[in-house]
Design an enzyme around this catalytic site. Structure first.
Site, PDB file in Angstrom:
ATOM      1  N   CYS A  43       0.838  -1.206   0.000  1.00  0.00           N
ATOM      2  CA  CYS A  43       0.000   0.000   0.000  1.00  0.00           C
ATOM      3  C   CYS A  43       0.870   1.253   0.000  1.00  0.00           C
ATOM      4  O   CYS A  43       1.596   1.515   0.961  1.00  0.00           O
ATOM      5  CB  CYS A  43      -0.920  -0.020   1.224  1.00  0.00           C
ATOM      6  N   ASP A  55       9.442 -16.542   0.130  1.00  0.00           N
ATOM      7  CA  ASP A  55      10.863 -16.676  -0.179  1.00  0.00           C
ATOM      8  C   ASP A  55      11.648 -17.467   0.866  1.00  0.00           C
ATOM      9  O   ASP A  55      12.758 -17.907   0.599  1.00  0.00           O
ATOM     10  CB  ASP A  55      11.506 -15.300  -0.335  1.00  0.00           C
ATOM     11  N   ARG A  67      10.546 -13.256  -5.716  1.00  0.00           N
ATOM     12  CA  ARG A  67      11.032 -12.071  -6.421  1.00  0.00           C
ATOM     13  C   ARG A  67      12.548 -11.968  -6.499  1.00  0.00           C
ATOM     14  O   ARG A  67      13.109 -11.849  -7.572  1.00  0.00           O
ATOM     15  CB  ARG A  67      10.459 -10.835  -5.719  1.00  0.00           C
ATOM     16  N   ARG A 107       9.498 -32.674 -25.160  1.00  0.00           N
ATOM     17  CA  ARG A 107       9.748 -31.230 -25.172  1.00  0.00           C
ATOM     18  C   ARG A 107      10.458 -30.819 -23.890  1.00  0.00           C
ATOM     19  O   ARG A 107      10.366 -31.486 -22.857  1.00  0.00           O
ATOM     20  CB  ARG A 107       8.442 -30.437 -25.250  1.00  0.00           C
TER      21      ARG A 107
END
Length: 170
Positions: free
Chosen positions: A10, A87, A131, A122
């Site tokens: 925010c 994370d 991140r 494949r």
């Protein structure tokens, strides 16, 4: 979670004016206890809010945003901070809140595409959550037997594409 209710990262809360509005909302609703589950941004914001609480109340009282009685009832703000980060990058914890469920979701996706990749012979490239931290990528690679993994902590060499293509044709 914060992403679902729209409070994640925010921008308003980063400025004192936003924290002043948040303080007024808490006081008006009689909320004096918060449990903040998040990462660095959430916990830093909570700590700033805690440190400013007395000043925020004083400003609200001075401007008529709250009454003296409301200020007295809300004189203490109790905050509990819990690390919630997919994370798993917080020192001193075995596993942060969110990491296990993120890994579980990633493995569901890997299981779903593995059969397709094998039947069509494949190569699939999968980007996972996280991140700036390669924990989920690394653990996923170990869990599913990936041939290759890229993590931010150890960036690939410049010619990684050529090396990967050579490995795939061997």
């Amino acid at each position: 979670g914060g992403t679902v209710i729209g409070s994640a990262r925010c921008q308003d809360f980063r400025a004192r004016e936003g924290r002043l509005r948040a303080a007024r909302n808490l006081v008006k609703r009689g909320i004096t206890n918060l449990c903040v589950i998040g990462g660095d941004g959430s916990l830093t914001g909570a700590d700033t809010f805690r440190a400013e609480w007395g000043g925020l109340l004083a400003d609200l009282l001075k401007t008529g945003g709250i009454t003296a009685e409301e200020a007295q009832r809300s004189s203490h703000l109790n905050i509990v901070g819990m690390v919630g980060s997919i994370d798993n990058d917080f020192c001193g914890t075995d596993m942060t809140i969110g990491t296990d469920s993120a890994l579980h979701r990633i493995m569901e996706i890997v299981d779903a595409i593995t059969t397709t990749a094998q039947s069509h012979q494949r190569t699939f490239v999968l980007e996972v959550m996280g991140r700036h931290c390669g924990y989920l990528a690394l653990i996923t690679a170990l869990a599913c037997g990936a041939d290759w993994v890229f993590i931010p902590e150890s960036p690939p060499e410049d010619d990684w594409e050529d090396h990967l293509c050579r490995r795939l044709t061997e």
